[in-house]
Write a protein that holds these residues in place. Structure first.
Motif: not given
Length: 165
Positions: A75-82, A104-109, A55-68
């Motif tokens: 949020p999943a929508e902030s991850l952008g395209e793979p 997914f690549a995300v910029g963080v400070d 029931g999860e999209t790959v983007t939703q899973a990425a957001s969840r795994e990052l948190r866990e």
């Protein structure tokens, strides 16, 4: 160490995973340090992520795994395209794993890494986190898979392109 969540040794596990490469402004990427539960004396560095649940999209899973796994809330929508996908095969916990991965690549400070939401098996097989440049990681020979240094380079390049556009 045995875990009831691990399939019996010799099982072939095919899984789809979502993986996240958090990148600091200095170009270093956050990785986790851990080991196969059957080989605790052979640690390695690996990317954040895990299996896509029903029931999860790959983007939703990425957001969840990052948190866990590291306590970073995005949020999943902030991850952008793979930035990459691949399929790798490896052995873990006595099982042959065939893993299709989406990165997914995300910029963080200044993020604070926390293992507070990890599952029991993760807590038992992950000891640390670290920030790595691809060349430094490659020089250690301690990447979990030969593709990881190149994936770090792709993540940094993808974020540079996003900033430029």
């Amino acid at each position: 160490m045995t875990d009831s969540r691990l399939p019996p040794p010799g099982t072939v596990v095919r899984r789809t995973t979502a993986r996240v490469l958090p990148v600091r402004p200095d170009g270093k990427v956050l990785l986790l340090h851990g080991w196969d539960p059957l080989r605790p004396n052979t640690p390695y560095w690996f990317t954040i992520g895990g299996g896509v649940e029903a029931g999860e999209t790959v983007t939703q899973a990425a957001s969840r795994e990052l948190r866990e796994e590291v306590g970073i809330l995005l949020p999943a929508e902030s991850l952008g395209e793979p930035v990459a996908t691949n399929t790798i095969e490896f052995e873990w916990g006595g099982c042959q794993i065939v893993q299709h991965q989406t990165f997914f690549a995300v910029g963080v400070d200044g993020v604070e890494v926390s293992f507070a939401n990890q599952e029991e098996l993760e807590l038992a097989t992950i000891s640390d986190h670290g920030w790595w440049h691809s060349d430094e990681l490659e020089a250690t020979g301690q990447a979990a898979h030969v593709t990881i240094p190149g994936l770090l380079r792709q993540a940094v390049s993808a974020l540079e392109l996003r900033r430029a556009s």
